[in-house]
Design an enzyme around this catalytic site. Sequence first.
Site, PDB file in Angstrom:
ATOM      1  N   HIS A   1      32.506  19.462  51.475  1.00 55.21           N
ATOM      2  CA  HIS A   1      31.742  19.629  50.246  1.00 55.21           C
ATOM      3  C   HIS A   1      30.614  18.606  50.171  1.00 55.21           C
ATOM      4  O   HIS A   1      30.721  17.514  50.735  1.00 55.21           O
ATOM      5  CB  HIS A   1      32.640  19.396  49.014  1.00 55.21           C
ATOM      6  CG  HIS A   1      33.595  20.513  48.722  1.00 55.21           C
ATOM      7  ND1 HIS A   1      34.933  20.311  48.469  1.00 55.21           N
ATOM      8  CD2 HIS A   1      33.396  21.849  48.615  1.00 55.21           C
ATOM      9  CE1 HIS A   1      35.521  21.466  48.216  1.00 55.21           C
ATOM     10  NE2 HIS A   1      34.604  22.424  48.303  1.00 55.21           N
TER      11      HIS A   1
ATOM     12  N   CYS B   1      37.956  15.452  43.299  1.00 53.12           N
ATOM     13  CA  CYS B   1      38.489  16.828  43.231  1.00 53.12           C
ATOM     14  C   CYS B   1      39.684  17.020  42.309  1.00 53.12           C
ATOM     15  O   CYS B   1      39.976  18.137  41.915  1.00 53.12           O
ATOM     16  CB  CYS B   1      38.836  17.342  44.614  1.00 53.12           C
ATOM     17  SG  CYS B   1      39.160  16.124  45.826  1.00 53.12           S
TER      18      CYS B   1
HETATM   19  C1  CIR Z   1      40.256  22.563  50.314  1.00 54.73           C
HETATM   20  O1  CIR Z   1      40.000  22.595  51.516  1.00 54.73           O
HETATM   21  O2  CIR Z   1      39.782  23.363  49.517  1.00 54.73           O
HETATM   22  C2  CIR Z   1      41.229  21.497  49.809  1.00 54.73           C
HETATM   23  N1  CIR Z   1      42.221  21.261  50.795  1.00 54.73           N
HETATM   24  C3  CIR Z   1      40.497  20.222  49.465  1.00 54.73           C
HETATM   25  C4  CIR Z   1      39.548  20.400  48.315  1.00 54.73           C
HETATM   26  C5  CIR Z   1      38.841  19.151  47.965  1.00 54.73           C
HETATM   27  N2  CIR Z   1      37.997  19.387  46.842  1.00 54.73           N
HETATM   28  C6  CIR Z   1      36.937  18.655  46.535  1.00 54.73           C
HETATM   29  O3  CIR Z   1      36.581  17.764  47.285  1.00 54.73           O
HETATM   30  N3  CIR Z   1      36.270  18.966  45.450  1.00 54.73           N
END
Ligand code: CIR
Length: 260
Positions: free
Chosen positions: A166, A253
């Site tokens: 991201h 997140c």
């Molecule tokens: C994913 O790959 O979607 C999750 N394992 C990690 C999401 C992390 N989200 C973020 O950095 N906003």
Amino acid sequence: MPVFEFDSAILRTPGKSVTGGLRAGAPDDPVFDGVAAEHTAYAAALRAAGVETIILPALEKYPDSIFVEDPALVFAKEAILLRPGATSRRGEVSEIAPALTDCFETVFELPVPGFVEGGDILQTQDKLLIGLSARTNKTGADALVKLLADLGRTGEIVATPEGVLHFKSDCSLLDEETILSTERLAASGVFKGLNVIKTPQGEEAAANALRINDIVMLGAGFSRTAELLDQRGYNIVPLNTAEIGKIDAGLSCMSLRRQG
Ligand code: CIR
């Protein structure tokens, strides 16, 4: 009001299924108790910073649903339901919708068919930067810019470095005019007009820090980044992210932060 001032935040308790969360490489599964401990400490740090936490129940069906930042974008009065690019995460949107309807005056939806994940959106004092990535496409970003314009806000589409999950995996806001960024993202020139503090080599994962009111949450163990921020007078709260880091997550997140 500074964009890093928050009164409340929505979080979601991790389910046991979090150990099967998405990841780009093939590291070991995170340990559930470790994820739960990191989440508990994170919620406590938010509260200590003056933020009320609204904690939603675990959703076993969606391993990554603890990362509530990705299916929505929120402001003081409005929320926008996004559409994750990861197919396994798409159902998280309708799961979080009722909580947003309860908390916000108006809830918008990103029009079909684009994709945007909240991890790709960095809110600065005067605009929202939307990073194109494997999870956020141009159609989705264009639609979000239009929706933001209707709300009197400016969205700017930028690029997330190749291979980075991201946009905010590589940067965070430290104050109204300062960004913490990896060297590779800063080199793209995306932060023109802002001060940029670069994460030292080997500490790229520290870039996903989180400024909340008077504190900056920073992943524990990034001692050189901590020293840089300390020298500049930031009030650092180190938090363990070793377990959530195994599924490519960081500090931003795990919450949807609300201003005003
Ligand atoms: C994913 O790959 O979607 C999750 N394992 C990690 C999401 C992390 N989200 C973020 O950095 N906003």
